[in-house]
Design an enzyme around this catalytic site. Structure first.
Site, PDB file in Angstrom:
ATOM      1  CD  GLU A 132      66.168  91.831 115.152  1.00 58.24           C
ATOM      2  OE1 GLU A 132      66.715  91.017 115.915  1.00 58.24           O
ATOM      3  OE2 GLU A 132      65.857  92.987 115.495  1.00 58.24           O
TER       4      GLU A 132
ATOM      5  CG  ASP B 104      66.979  88.016 114.956  1.00 63.62           C
ATOM      6  OD1 ASP B 104      67.495  88.944 114.331  1.00 63.62           O
ATOM      7  OD2 ASP B 104      66.199  88.189 115.923  1.00 63.62           O
TER       8      ASP B 104
ATOM      9  CD  GLU C  39      68.945  86.230 118.666  1.00 59.84           C
ATOM     10  OE1 GLU C  39      69.028  87.396 119.081  1.00 59.84           O
ATOM     11  OE2 GLU C  39      68.016  85.454 118.981  1.00 59.84           O
TER      12      GLU C  39
END
Length: 350
Positions: free
Chosen positions: A109, A111, A113
């Site tokens: 992953e 990210d 955010e």
């Protein structure tokens, strides 16, 4: 050097030059329908008529999200995002790469955010990476932003290569994760899809879960536009497709977005000194004194942080959006307002 050797070297150099000339990344935005498909949320996902932008909404019933039609093995991925205003505590807007659907026990992953906040407090940005399910070894960093992200779209992008990951905000690199051998499987290496979501992160997003989503302010809407999917799509391993993938990998590795120049590194350091709130790289308590091997090799940032990873220089209370809002209001009212700016509070139309 013998003439035959010089000739062979010349041929090799010409061949490599031809490869580089032929290999280039297409950074053009794609329409929602061309590159993405709905993930969840039903009517809370609203593409614009021509598909050049899409609105994701969160209400008390559901969030929403979309996912790329292809998985990619490295590339450059970007979205311009305009975030919801007012009281957004607990709201999470995410733009990220993941393969959790294919590798649920050992997923990778990368990210972005975007973390909402109470009324009058700033949105924050968090970056993170996982490799092979290393969720117990989170590599979070959190930042303030040099602008109000609720007034107009701003670009958030990831450049992912076999050797490094670069995070960008409006074209400025804010974080570089260089792959080093000691990282082992913690560096994301398997093909990933590209996701965008809005959801309820009340359990952790705002001051560790102290402030929850207040649905009296719902629906919360995030607008995504300028969707760039410039990567190496995963396909069957036919010989011609393998050759195409090799060409794509060269394009990714040599693209400007993947190359950290001295000018870009200086810009990244300026951003980090002004806006980096927390980094796991200087948190001596979280993992009992263990610091990840890819962290701050030259030690240039170490003195700017407390032993628990928070900045000594950057304070959330030291910045605000009031002046930016006043400037924006004056710009909107003034003659010559750029016609590329979207109307505040509306979904951009094509």
């Amino acid at each position: 050097m013998a003439s035959s050797s010089r000739a062979a070297l010349a041929v090799l150099m010409l061949s490599w030059a031809a490869v580089l000339a032929a290999a280039s990344l297409d950074m053009s935005p794609v329409t929602f329908q061309a590159g993405y498909m709905p993930l969840f949320g039903g009517g809370n996902l609203v593409p614009s008529p021509g598909g050049r932008s899409v609105r994701l909404k969160l209400d008390r019933h559901t969030g929403s999200g979309f996912v790329s039609k292809s998985a990619y093995h490295h590339g450059f991925f970007s979205a311009s995002i305009k975030l919801p205003d007012d009281d957004t505590a607990g709201v999470v807007v995410a733009f990220y790469l993941s393969n959790a659907d294919v590798f649920p026990g050992n997923h990778d992953e990368v990210d972005f955010e975007l973390l909402g906040n109470r009324r009058g407090h700033e949105w924050r940005v968090q970056t993170n990476i996982y490799g092979n399910g290393s969720t117990s070894r989170g590599r979070e960093e959190r930042y303030l932003l040099p602008f109000d992200p609720t007034l107009r779209p701003h670009a958030y992008a990831v450049a992912w290569t076999p050797t490094a990951i670069l995070f960008y905000v409006d074209g400025t690199p804010i974080r570089e994760v260089v792959r080093v051998p000691a990282m082992g499987g913690d560096f994301p290496s398997k093909p990933m899809s590209v996701y965008a979501t809005i959801w309820d992160g009340s359990a952790w997003a705002t001051e560790g879960g102290r402030y929850k989503v207040d649905y009296a302010f719902a629906p919360f809407a995030a607008d995504f536009s300028s969707l760039v999917l410039s990567g190496c799509p995963v396909a069957a391993a036919a010989a011609d497709l393998v050759a195409a993938d090799a060409k794509c990998q060269v394009a990714v590795m040599t693209a400007d977005c993947a190359v950290m120049t001295p000018v870009k590194r200086a810009a990244m350091r300026r951003f980090r000194r002004r806006y980096l709130l927390y980094t796991v790289c200087h948190d001596m308590y979280r993992y009992n004194g263990t610091i990840f091997p890819e962290c701050d090799a030259d030690g240039s940032e170490r003195d700017d942080f407390h032993k628990w990873g928070e900045s000594k220089r950057v304070s959330p209370s030291s910045r605000g959006y009031k002046q930016q809002r006043a400037d924006m209001a004056m710009a909107v009212a003034a003659p010559g307002r750029p016609d590329t700016w979207p109307a505040i509070g509306t979904l951009r139309v094509d």
